[in-house]
Design a protein around this motif. Structure first.
Motif, PDB file in Angstrom:
ATOM      1  N   ILE A   6      76.610 -28.497  54.603  1.00  0.00           N
ATOM      2  CA  ILE A   6      76.161 -28.215  53.240  1.00  0.00           C
ATOM      3  C   ILE A   6      77.356 -27.906  52.340  1.00  0.00           C
ATOM      4  O   ILE A   6      77.479 -28.435  51.220  1.00  0.00           O
ATOM      5  N   LEU A   7      78.266 -27.030  52.817  1.00  0.00           N
ATOM      6  CA  LEU A   7      79.434 -26.679  52.021  1.00  0.00           C
ATOM      7  C   LEU A   7      80.342 -27.895  51.827  1.00  0.00           C
ATOM      8  O   LEU A   7      80.844 -28.140  50.723  1.00  0.00           O
ATOM      9  N   ASP A   8      80.552 -28.660  52.881  1.00  0.00           N
ATOM     10  CA  ASP A   8      81.398 -29.850  52.770  1.00  0.00           C
ATOM     11  C   ASP A   8      80.790 -30.879  51.823  1.00  0.00           C
ATOM     12  O   ASP A   8      81.506 -31.570  51.097  1.00  0.00           O
ATOM     13  N   ASP A 208      73.629 -39.236  50.923  1.00  0.00           N
ATOM     14  CA  ASP A 208      74.588 -40.006  51.724  1.00  0.00           C
ATOM     15  C   ASP A 208      75.758 -39.143  52.185  1.00  0.00           C
ATOM     16  O   ASP A 208      76.243 -39.287  53.312  1.00  0.00           O
ATOM     17  N   LEU A 209      76.231 -38.252  51.327  1.00  0.00           N
ATOM     18  CA  LEU A 209      77.330 -37.372  51.698  1.00  0.00           C
ATOM     19  C   LEU A 209      76.920 -36.426  52.821  1.00  0.00           C
ATOM     20  O   LEU A 209      77.700 -36.161  53.754  1.00  0.00           O
ATOM     21  N   ARG A 309      87.018 -22.681  43.998  1.00  0.00           N
ATOM     22  CA  ARG A 309      86.179 -21.619  44.573  1.00  0.00           C
ATOM     23  C   ARG A 309      85.543 -22.066  45.886  1.00  0.00           C
ATOM     24  O   ARG A 309      85.487 -21.291  46.860  1.00  0.00           O
ATOM     25  N   LEU A 310      85.042 -23.289  45.930  1.00  0.00           N
ATOM     26  CA  LEU A 310      84.401 -23.764  47.155  1.00  0.00           C
ATOM     27  C   LEU A 310      85.397 -23.918  48.293  1.00  0.00           C
ATOM     28  O   LEU A 310      85.088 -23.597  49.454  1.00  0.00           O
ATOM     29  N   LEU A 311      86.604 -24.382  47.986  1.00  0.00           N
ATOM     30  CA  LEU A 311      87.627 -24.514  49.029  1.00  0.00           C
ATOM     31  C   LEU A 311      88.081 -23.140  49.519  1.00  0.00           C
ATOM     32  O   LEU A 311      88.385 -22.968  50.700  1.00  0.00           O
ATOM     33  N   ALA A 312      88.132 -22.168  48.590  1.00  0.00           N
ATOM     34  CA  ALA A 312      88.470 -20.798  49.010  1.00  0.00           C
ATOM     35  C   ALA A 312      87.395 -20.250  49.933  1.00  0.00           C
ATOM     36  O   ALA A 312      87.701 -19.574  50.930  1.00  0.00           O
TER      37      ALA A 312
END
Length: 325
Positions: A6-8, A208-209, A309-312
């Motif tokens: 989900i995060l990816d 798809d992602l 923010r998401l990568l952190a």
């Protein structure tokens, strides 16, 4: 590491929105360059203030003054920017010219009549004298207020210039807001154009992602590299250079082999969607388009911050990993 499909998926989608938003920005900048929108807005703003119907159209005179005329790329073009010092110098000179005395002297040897301009070397007094020559108008009141705020009879040249430059900078901030509101309408149009041209259905893209790890991995790697590199600068140069920049952006988007775009069926010659567009689910597709358009109008800086923010969050250790250590 705190990661999940989900995060990816969210990071991948945000990175795609970032790429498409920068493309929208590039298209908008190209249109602004071709239509000379910034130059026209500056001209409009100067006309609003300096076109004095009780005296002269000082805006037209300012455009022929060296302070502005030398900023033109071509004589037929409009400059995009006029700094506060240049504006102040130009206006003070134009007003001061009204106090200059012109005499004509005939050369005794050749008989040629020459023009001789008598002007006060004191720039401040010359400006004040020029103001007295003006008929009453809103512009005269504005310019006189700068003199009064600078000390009136005890005003200094630096004080007057500071007042005029501060006013001009504040005015240009307001003009910038006018321009942003004008450009905002085109950004919406450009977002629609990019969404339809690339067939970006956000709903299908998310599906798809989420299902395809191989599709997400290069996007996440590219997102990490982009955050380390920082936000890209605005495209610059002439129309040809900006078109090259747009082509490079399209190639970068294409390199991720996303389920986007349109394809030509060689057998039938018909155009078909790269993401298996289905006419039976037209409402869902239109809703996916709508999500994309709204996302792109939010701008690349917004999606860059969201990506950070998401990568952190992705780098944050899981609770179980933290307690085990």
């Amino acid at each position: 590491m705190f990661d999940s499909p989900i995060l990816d998926t969210a990071i991948s989608l945000v990175f795609i929105y970032f790429l498409l938003s920068t493309l929208v920005t590039s298209v908008t900048e190209l249109v602004n360059y071709l239509t000379r929108s910034r130059g026209k807005m500056l001209e409009f703003a100067l006309q609003e203030v300096l076109n004095d119907r009780f005296n002269h159209n000082y805006a037209e005179l300012l455009y022929t003054h060296p302070q502005l005329d030398l900023l033109k790329q071509k004589q037929s073009s409009l400059p995009d920017h006029l700094g506060a010092p240049q504006f102040t110098t130009g206006v003070m000179d134009l007003i001061g010219m009204q106090a200059d005395r012109v005499t004509f002297v005939q050369d005794e040897a050749s008989g040629i009549i020459r023009e001789h301009v008598l002007r006060n070397p004191d720039a401040l007094q010359r400006f004040k004298d020029g103001l007295t020559k003006m008929n009453y108008s809103d512009l005269k009141v504005l310019l006189q207020s700068f003199v009064d705020q600078s000390g009136g009879d005890t005003a200094t040249l630096d004080g007057l210039r500071t007042r005029m430059e501060n006013w001009y900078n504040a005015y240009m901030e307001e003009v910038g807001a006018w321009f942003r509101r004008k450009v905002r309408r085109f950004i919406i149009l450009a977002s629609v154009m990019v969404t339809v041209a690339l067939n970006v259905d956000s709903i299908r893209l998310v599906r798809d992602l989420y299902r395809d790890d191989a599709l997400r991995e290069p996007l996440i790697a590219a997102a990490i590299a982009q955050v380390e590199k920082g936000t890209p600068g605005a495209p610059a140069g002439d129309a040809a250079e900006q078109m090259k920049h747009i082509k490079r952006q399209l190639k970068e988007i294409e390199s991720f082999q996303l389920p986007l775009g349109w394809q030509v069926d060689k057998a039938t010659g018909r155009i078909k969607a790269g993401n298996q567009f289905n006419s039976k689910r037209i409402l869902a597709t239109l809703l996916g388009y709508a999500f994309t358009v709204v996302a792109l109008t939010m701008g690349a800086p917004f999606w860059f911050q969201a990506m950070q923010r998401l990568l952190a969050l992705r780098r944050t250790p899981k609770t179980s990993e933290a307690s085990a250590s």
